[in-house]
Structures are given as structure tokens and as C-alpha cells.
Design a protein around this motif. Structure first.
Motif, PDB file in Angstrom:
ATOM      1  N   THR A   1       0.809  -1.218   0.000  1.00 58.68           N
ATOM      2  CA  THR A   1       0.000   0.000   0.000  1.00 58.68           C
ATOM      3  C   THR A   1       0.839   1.263   0.000  1.00 58.68           C
TER       4      THR A   1
ATOM      5  N   ILE B   1      -4.252   3.093  -4.303  1.00 55.93           N
ATOM      6  CA  ILE B   1      -5.233   4.180  -4.427  1.00 55.93           C
ATOM      7  C   ILE B   1      -6.368   3.737  -5.329  1.00 55.93           C
TER       8      ILE B   1
ATOM      9  N   ARG C   1      -8.980   1.578  -3.630  1.00 59.85           N
ATOM     10  CA  ARG C   1      -9.842   2.232  -2.635  1.00 59.85           C
ATOM     11  C   ARG C   1     -10.638   3.405  -3.193  1.00 59.85           C
ATOM     12  N   TRP C   2     -10.403   3.764  -4.453  1.00 63.45           N
ATOM     13  CA  TRP C   2     -11.131   4.923  -4.980  1.00 63.45           C
ATOM     14  C   TRP C   2     -12.632   4.626  -4.985  1.00 63.45           C
ATOM     15  N   PRO C   3     -13.435   5.541  -4.477  1.00 61.09           N
ATOM     16  CA  PRO C   3     -14.869   5.255  -4.359  1.00 61.09           C
ATOM     17  C   PRO C   3     -15.581   5.205  -5.716  1.00 61.09           C
TER      18      PRO C   3
ATOM     19  N   THR D   1     -16.003  11.650  -7.884  1.00 60.86           N
ATOM     20  CA  THR D   1     -16.869  10.563  -7.410  1.00 60.86           C
ATOM     21  C   THR D   1     -18.225  10.656  -8.079  1.00 60.86           C
TER      22      THR D   1
ATOM     23  N   LEU E   1     -13.440  13.035  -1.817  1.00 62.54           N
ATOM     24  CA  LEU E   1     -12.983  11.819  -1.134  1.00 62.54           C
ATOM     25  C   LEU E   1     -13.343  11.847   0.348  1.00 62.54           C
TER      26      LEU E   1
ATOM     27  N   HIS F   1     -13.516   8.769   3.379  1.00 67.44           N
ATOM     28  CA  HIS F   1     -12.106   8.440   3.569  1.00 67.44           C
ATOM     29  C   HIS F   1     -11.450   9.366   4.581  1.00 67.44           C
ATOM     30  N   ALA F   2     -10.374   8.870   5.190  1.00 66.72           N
ATOM     31  CA  ALA F   2      -9.641   9.638   6.190  1.00 66.72           C
ATOM     32  C   ALA F   2      -8.976  10.849   5.541  1.00 66.72           C
TER      33      ALA F   2
ATOM     34  N   TRP G   1      -5.349  10.254   3.887  1.00 64.52           N
ATOM     35  CA  TRP G   1      -5.451   9.432   2.679  1.00 64.52           C
ATOM     36  C   TRP G   1      -6.150  10.213   1.573  1.00 64.52           C
ATOM     37  N   SER G   2      -7.215  10.916   1.893  1.00 65.87           N
ATOM     38  CA  SER G   2      -7.939  11.695   0.884  1.00 65.87           C
ATOM     39  C   SER G   2      -7.023  12.708   0.220  1.00 65.87           C
TER      40      SER G   2
ATOM     41  N   ALA H   1      -4.219  10.753  -1.849  1.00 65.69           N
ATOM     42  CA  ALA H   1      -4.795  10.110  -3.032  1.00 65.69           C
ATOM     43  C   ALA H   1      -5.222  11.156  -4.057  1.00 65.69           C
TER      44      ALA H   1
END
Length: 482
Positions: free
Chosen positions: A3, A215, A218-220, A258, A422, A427-428, A431-432, A435
Motif C-alpha cells: 500500500t 489508491i 480504494r477509490w470510491p 466521485t 474523497l 475516507h480519512a 489518505w484523501s 490520493a
């Protein structure tokens, strides 16, 4: 799937090397490093000249272990038929065993670089600090051939990437055992990075980069049970009569990032709807409806109305991204965010960072961004070619853009919109931000190249148009290879 990629300071690497020396015979780590370096040199010779035997390489050899690595690699290259010349910058302190090995295989020592096909930089290692000394600087300045750096380009600080004077600009850097901060913080001076494992056992990194494939995973994206609300509703308060484009760019980025809903509040409602009719727009924050995260600041102005909107948004218990004009207001009133318990992300460039803190970023950007995050207890994204993201008590995340195509007006507005989307997706904050920075820089590179090997300057509009292709690329990287 990995990761993240860790970057380790000189002290961390030396500690890991000390532990390695307790497990392997003396000299083995240097032999491993030298073999890896020689292998990379062979590959470069073959790629650049079409062969190996009969080619020539000059080693620039300092007094440290990197000089020893270069000399041992030179002896290995001699066995492949390469003509190897060593220029010893400090003959009395050259690595004795490695120098003897080079001479035994037919390598020679000379005072001049000559006319090689490649040069190996073994001048200083991770213990080196400061610019090249005059003699070394003169040699390096005279070079007109590709340079392969042993571990790091000499003259560049290993921990901060700072360049305070003459330094090597390598075409390839062969990292021994671990990636160092210099490899990401001063990437243009390193060229392509090749990692040679030597058996180090490394701790959890304090500086790391998210792997692009992680990334993408985990991308929404919407699943079978999602609707427009469940994917996150992003609120955007940006733009003004003076800067209407900021509203369009920031909101458009949230729309592209998104599949959730985007709501806009501000004076640019008409312009936003003209470009993105799917957005729900109003002028007042209080009338915007339910959102899961807010973005405030790009082009918003700093007048009384803008200040009122900022205070209203920060008073919520929602995640908030503050950029541009919002940062200007926070520099005057830091108490607006310093006691905030909801996730908060600040996205300054170097000038805005100085206004927020009262001091310049300085050479150690990692320490600077970490200190602000800890002092204010929030997440800070410090913009730059190597964008840094710091959150309290967490490793600093770094994104090396691979170019400076995003250095254009309005690009920051796009970045803020992606981060906000994000956050709204759940997401945190760190990370947001990291990413989003990866997708943003990738979009800039895609826009600059536009399916062409040669790049051309871009503006924020084509960058925005390439957000979705960038996300597709990240998601494709995460697809299993069958």
C-alpha cells in the motif's frame, strides 16, 4: 498488494545496516550493493550504446562507502569487458580493498574523466552534507555523458533533498537497501530510481508514498446498493465576482472525482450550473442542504461575506478542506480551526504556509509540514512537485508528481475539489489528500501529453478534463494480472 513505499533517513538506514552487519559476513552488504550497481550500469550501456564489452565507464570516487561501492562495481564491469577508469577525489582515503580489486581486474586510475560512455557518481554517500566541493564540482560540471549515481546524487541532502550549491544531476540513481527521502524530495536530480535490496530490516517509515495501485483499489465507485446520497455529498463554497472560474474548477473537480452528489453555495451559482447542471446550487451556505464534507476557499474572497461563510462552515461537525482565500483568513484567525475536532485539511503552497506559521518552509519541508500538523492538530497538504501530507501522529505522505505540469493557475482549485469529494465519500483526511494529489498530478501529466510522446503546457481546464482518465488509470493498475 503493497500500500505504500517507505523512505528512510540516513540515521534509519545506518541503524538497519548496523543490524545487518550482525547477520552477514563483513563486506557482503557492499558486494551486494556493488553487484546491483554494476547490473544497472550494464543495462544502461546496453540500452544507450547497444553493447557492453568494449564500452567505457569512468568512476568518480570519494572517500566513503559509496566510493567503495563504485570501485567494486568497476571491478565487476571489467570482467564484462568494460574499460573502467577511476578518478580518485581523495586518493589517500579511497577504499583500499575495492581499489585493489579494480586494479587486479585491469581497471586504471587517472586524474582526468576522459571520454567515457557513462559516469558513475560515487563521490559521497548518505553521510555527506552540503554542496560538492570545488574540485568535484568542476569535474561534474565538465561532464557531457549520462551519470549513474551510487545511492544518491552527490551534493543533494539525503534527508531533505535540499540543494545548496553544485550537485550531481543523475540520469539514474541506484538506491542501496532502501529508498531515502532525497529520492522523492529531489527527484529531478535523481532521474530514474533503481532499488537494490541488500537485506536491510527496516522500521515502519516516517515518510511514505501511497502506491498508485492501492489508491485505485480504494477509490470510491458505486456498488449495487449505492445511490447518489450514499456515495457522499460534497459541499463547495468557492468563487466570487472577481474569481468566478474558481467556483467552476473546484466544483467540477468534485463532480469528476466521485459519483455522489455535489452541492454548491456561493455567488458563482450561475456559472457553476452553466458548466455542470447536475450540481445543486444556491447562494447561501444555510440553504445548501445536507452534505458530508465541505470545501471552502478557492476564489472566495476575504470580505465580510466570505468570512461569514467560512465561520459558518467551520462551525459544523463535518470534514472541511480550506484552501486559498480561506487560508488567508485563517492566518489572521487561526483559532477558527485550531480547536476544531472534526477532520480539517489545509492545503497551502509555500507562501500560504509562511503566512499561516510566520516562518518560511525552509529546506526541511517534511519537518515543517509535520510541525504545523502537530501544532494545529489537523491535516496539512503542502503543495509542490513533491506534495507532502502530514497528520498528527502519522507518517508524512508524499506524492512526487513526475513533472510540474500542474504549476498553473486554478490547478489548486481542482485539487481541493477532489479532496473534498474523497472526504465526503468517507475516507480519512490524510489518505484523501494524498490520493487526491496522486490523481491530480497524473491528470496533469495525461493532459500535458494528450496521447503524444512530447508534452505541452496545460491550464487548469484540461487538467480538470483528465481527472476521470487519471482515476481510470489508477483503477486499472489495481486490476489483477491474469
Amino acid at each position: 498488494m503493497s500500500t505504500q513505499r517507505g523512505y528512510y533517513t540516513a540515521d534509519e538506514v545506518r541503524a538497519a545496516e548496523a543490524e545487518l552487519f550482525t547477520r552477514v559476513p563483513d563486506g557482503v552488504p557492499m558486494q551486494r550493493a556493488a553487484y546491483g550497481l554494476a547490473t544497472v550500469v550494464v543495462g544502461e550501456l546496453r540500452a544507450r550504446t547497444g553493447g557492453v564489452a568494449g564500452r567505457s565507464v569512468t568512476l568518480l570516487v570519494g572517500s566513503g562507502d559509496n566510493g567503495g561501492d563504485a570501485l567494486w562495481a568497476g571491478s565487476m564491469l571489467r570482467r564484462r569487458g568494460v574499460a573502467v577508469t577511476a578518478v580518485l577525489l581523495n586518493p589517500a582515503r579511497a577504499h583500499a580493498k575495492a581499489l585493489a580489486a579494480l586494479r587486479k581486474t585491469g581497471g586504471r586510475v587517472a586524474a582526468e574523466v576522459g571520454d567515457p560512455d557513462l559516469v558513475v557518481d560515487g563521490i559521497v554517500g548518505i553521510s555527506g552534507r552540503g554542496a560538492l566541493r570545488p574540485g568535484a564540482a568542476e569535474l561534474v560540471a565538465s561532464l557531457r555523458v549520462p551519470i549513474i549515481a551510487a545511492d544518491l546524487p552527490s551534493g543533494v541532502d539525503p534527508d531533505t533533498g535540499a540543494i545548496t550549491g553544485p550537485a550531481v544531476q543523475a540520469d539514474v540513481t541506484v538506491a542501496f537497501g532502501a529508498y531515502k527521502p532525497v529520492h522523492v524530495l529531489a527527484a529531478p536530480h535523481c532521474g530514474r530510481i533503481e532499488l537494490v535490496p541488500i537485506g536491510l530490516r527496516l522500521p515502519e517509515p516516517k515518510l511514505a508514498a501511497l502506491e498508485p495501485a492501492s489508491i485505485g483499489v480504494r477509490w470510491p465507485v458505486p456498488n449495487a446498493n449505492d445511490d447518489k446520497y450514499s456515495q457522499g455529498v460534497t459541499g463547495v463554497c468557492a468563487g466570487s465576482a472577481e474569481y468566478p472560474g474558481a467556483a467552476v474548477l473546484c466544483t467540477g473537480a468534485a463532480v469528476a472525482a466521485t459519483s455522489g452528489l455535489v452541492r454548491y453555495a456561493g455567488t458563482g451559482a450561475g456559472d457553476v450550473l452553466a458548466h455542470f447542471p447536475e450540481v445543486i446550487a444556491t447562494e447561501q451556505v444555510s440553504a445548501v442542504g445536507r452534505v458530508q464534507a465541505w470545501v471552502f476557499g478557492p476564489g472566495a474572497g476575504t470580505d465580510a461575506d466570505a468570512h461569514k461563510r467560512l465561520v459558518e462552515i467551520l462551525a459544523t461537525d463535518l470534514p472541511v478542506v480550506v484552501d486559498a482565500d480561506g487560508l488567508t483568513m485563517l492566518a489572521a484567525e487561526p483559532e477558527l480551526v485550531r480547536g476544531r475536532t472534526a477532520p480539517t485539511v489545509l492545503t497551502p503552497h509555500a507562501g500560504e504556509f509562511a503566512r499561516l506559521t510566520g516562518v518560511e518552509v525552509g529546506d526541511d519541508r517534511v519537518a515543517a509540514v509535520r510541525a504545523l500538523a502537530e501544532q494545529w492538530q489537523l491535516t496539512v497538504l503542502l503543495k509542490g512537485r513533491a506534495t507532502l501530507v502530514a497528520a498528527p501522529g502519522a507518517p508524512v505522505l508524499v506524492n512526487e508528481a513526475g513533472g510540474s505540469w500542474a504549476a498553473t493557475a486554478g490547478a489548486g482549485d481542482v485539487l481541493s475539489g477532489i479532496i473534498g469529494a474523497l472526504l465526503a465519500a468517507g475516507h480519512a483526511p490524510a489518505w484523501s489528500a494524498a490520493a487526491a494529489a496522486r490523481a491530480h498530478s497524473l491528470a496533469a501529466n495525461l493532459a500535458a501529453h494528450e496521447n503524444h510522446p512530447e508534452a505541452a503546457p496545460i491550464s487548469a481546464t484540461p487538467l480538470l478534463a483528465h481527472i476521470r482518465p487519471a482515476i481510470r488509470t489508477l483503477r486499472a493498475l489495481a486490476r489483477p494480472v491474469i
